[in-house]
Design a protein around this motif. Structure first.
Motif, PDB file in Angstrom:
ATOM      1  N   SER A  24       0.773   3.648   1.956  1.00 11.42           N
ATOM      2  CA  SER A  24       1.104   3.898   3.362  1.00 11.42           C
ATOM      3  C   SER A  24       2.282   3.038   3.813  1.00 11.42           C
ATOM      4  O   SER A  24       3.180   3.515   4.534  1.00 11.42           O
ATOM      5  CB  SER A  24      -0.121   3.613   4.233  1.00 11.42           C
ATOM      6  OG  SER A  24       0.209   3.726   5.606  1.00 11.42           O
ATOM      7  N   ALA A  25       2.303   1.764   3.364  1.00 11.28           N
ATOM      8  CA  ALA A  25       3.410   0.875   3.738  1.00 11.28           C
ATOM      9  C   ALA A  25       4.723   1.356   3.138  1.00 11.28           C
ATOM     10  O   ALA A  25       5.774   1.305   3.788  1.00 11.28           O
ATOM     11  CB  ALA A  25       3.108  -0.556   3.283  1.00 11.28           C
ATOM     12  N   ARG A  75       9.099  14.728  -0.333  1.00 14.20           N
ATOM     13  CA  ARG A  75       7.715  14.401  -0.641  1.00 14.20           C
ATOM     14  C   ARG A  75       6.999  15.691  -1.017  1.00 14.20           C
ATOM     15  O   ARG A  75       6.913  16.610  -0.207  1.00 14.20           O
ATOM     16  CB  ARG A  75       7.034  13.735   0.545  1.00 14.20           C
ATOM     17  CG  ARG A  75       7.739  12.436   1.011  1.00 14.20           C
ATOM     18  CD  ARG A  75       7.472  12.189   2.485  1.00 14.20           C
ATOM     19  NE  ARG A  75       8.035  10.936   2.975  1.00 14.20           N
ATOM     20  CZ  ARG A  75       9.287  10.780   3.413  1.00 14.20           C
ATOM     21  NH1 ARG A  75      10.139  11.811   3.382  1.00 14.20           N
ATOM     22  NH2 ARG A  75       9.693   9.612   3.868  1.00 14.20           N
ATOM     23  N   THR A 117       0.864  -1.179   0.000  1.00 12.02           N
ATOM     24  CA  THR A 117       0.000   0.000   0.000  1.00 12.02           C
ATOM     25  C   THR A 117       0.904   1.234   0.000  1.00 12.02           C
ATOM     26  O   THR A 117       2.052   1.172   0.477  1.00 12.02           O
ATOM     27  CB  THR A 117      -0.906   0.026   1.234  1.00 12.02           C
ATOM     28  OG1 THR A 117      -0.086   0.146   2.411  1.00 12.02           O
ATOM     29  CG2 THR A 117      -1.741  -1.251   1.317  1.00 12.02           C
ATOM     30  N   SER A 149       5.473   4.483   2.450  1.00  7.40           N
ATOM     31  CA  SER A 149       5.854   5.659   3.237  1.00  7.40           C
ATOM     32  C   SER A 149       6.494   5.246   4.559  1.00  7.40           C
ATOM     33  O   SER A 149       7.512   5.816   4.988  1.00  7.40           O
ATOM     34  CB  SER A 149       4.625   6.530   3.495  1.00  7.40           C
ATOM     35  OG  SER A 149       4.967   7.650   4.273  1.00  7.40           O
ATOM     36  N   GLN A 150       5.924   4.234   5.199  1.00  4.80           N
ATOM     37  CA  GLN A 150       6.479   3.759   6.468  1.00  4.80           C
ATOM     38  C   GLN A 150       7.869   3.159   6.292  1.00  4.80           C
ATOM     39  O   GLN A 150       8.755   3.366   7.132  1.00  4.80           O
ATOM     40  CB  GLN A 150       5.526   2.735   7.092  1.00  4.80           C
ATOM     41  CG  GLN A 150       4.204   3.318   7.570  1.00  4.80           C
ATOM     42  CD  GLN A 150       3.212   2.241   7.963  1.00  4.80           C
ATOM     43  OE1 GLN A 150       3.562   1.065   8.103  1.00  4.80           O
ATOM     44  NE2 GLN A 150       1.947   2.627   8.139  1.00  4.80           N
TER      45      GLN A 150
END
Length: 315
Positions: free
Chosen positions: A41-42, A61, A39, A44-45
């Protein structure tokens, strides 16, 4: 790892380096996530965790996507090298597993080079031309010692020999073939024209014999036939044994796979169940055995079966 100023610096995680490479190639977290099946989000993490590991901002970013900082570009350049080397290692390991590369070190006793090992080597090279072969002539004791020490992958031995159970402990023994003994007579011998020779009919003949454990097999066969052979000459070389028979010095028993095809001798199967020597292959135990050794073992057994079948067909 602790740096000179006492700051703890973590080694970058390889999985996060892959994420950084994907971001660099696609210019966005969303596109990198699609390639990696993560994802956004993953992704980004993972980048945030990598920045903490490196102690530097790696990605800017912005509304137009993600761009590497100077630090990110440096790490990405090295990540490409690291990941490329890992991919090359994986490909090389796959080649070894599929016997598409690597090497094989094989040792075999002298008379195995007459027919068996050449046939096996030819078959192996046809199936696995990319594998480098290192071949050596060795008696059973040093050949097995080399397997134990890791200097040899596969040793072809005859049995009986000077090896005891302790010498083979922790190694893998695979029976390859029972190699029948044939009578070898001078071309002008009274039995040279016989289809099969009764061993008892050779009582009283002068004998040319092998040495050591091979001589024991010959003596035992003659004793089972009811006589003690009168050995006038001995040699560890089956080629020399057949040469002396050709010269008329006596008769001999020679393993079928050691017959040289000397035109001045008559090689004949014996009547009844023939005495035989056993041929075996010694390798490391299954765990550390290289795939090339397993492949050669298969080819060796197939070559032996074909050659010994020819002996049975002539019996």
């Amino acid at each position: 790892m602790i740096t000179a100023d006492g700051i703890r610096a973590a080694v970058p995680d390889v999985r996060r380096l892959r994420v950084l490479r994907a971001v660099a190639e696609h210019g966005s977290f969303a596109a990198a996530a699609a390639e990696l099946r993560y994802t956004p989000s993953a992704v980004s993490q993972q980048i945030a965790a990598l920045e903490r590991e490196c102690g530097a901002v790696l990605v800017d970013r912005g509304p137009r996507g993600a761009r590497l900082t100077q630090a990110g570009a440096v790490l990405d350049r090295h990540a490409a090298l690291v990941l490329g080397q890992l991919a090359a290692a994986r490909a090389e390991l796959d080649d070894l597993a599929r016997v598409r590369g690597g090497s094989l070190r094989l040792a075999a006793f002298e008379s195995a080079w007459t027919a068996l090992v050449p046939a096996a080597v030819a078959g192996f090279r046809e199936r696995h031309p990319e594998v480098r072969l290192h071949l050596a002539e060795e008696d059973p004791v040093p050949a097995v010692a080399a397997v134990r020490a890791g200097g040899c992958d596969l040793a072809v031995v005859f049995e009986p020999n000077a090896l005891d159970a302790a010498a083979l402990q922790g190694l893998q023994r695979t029976a390859v073939a029972r190699d029948p003994l044939w009578a070898v007579l001078p071309a002008g011998h009274r039995l040279a024209g016989a289809a099969r020779v009764p061993l008892a009919a050779l009582e009283g003949e002068p004998w040319v014999a092998p040495t050591a454990f091979c001589a024991g097999v010959v003596r035992a066969a003659c004793r089972d036939a009811g006589f003690e052979p009168d050995i006038v000459f001995s040699s560890a070389d089956y080629g020399a044994v057949q040469g002396f028979v050709a010269a008329g010095a006596g008769v001999a028993l020679v393993p079928y796979l050691a017959l040289t095809g000397n035109a001045r001798v008559a090689a004949r199967p014996l009547t009844g169940p023939p005495p035989a020597r056993t041929l075996a292959a010694i390798t490391a135990a299954d765990g550390p055995r290289p795939a090339t050794a397993t492949a050669m073992l298969d080819v060796l057994c197939a070559a032996a079966a074909t050659l010994v079948a020819a002996a049975r067909a002539q019996s």
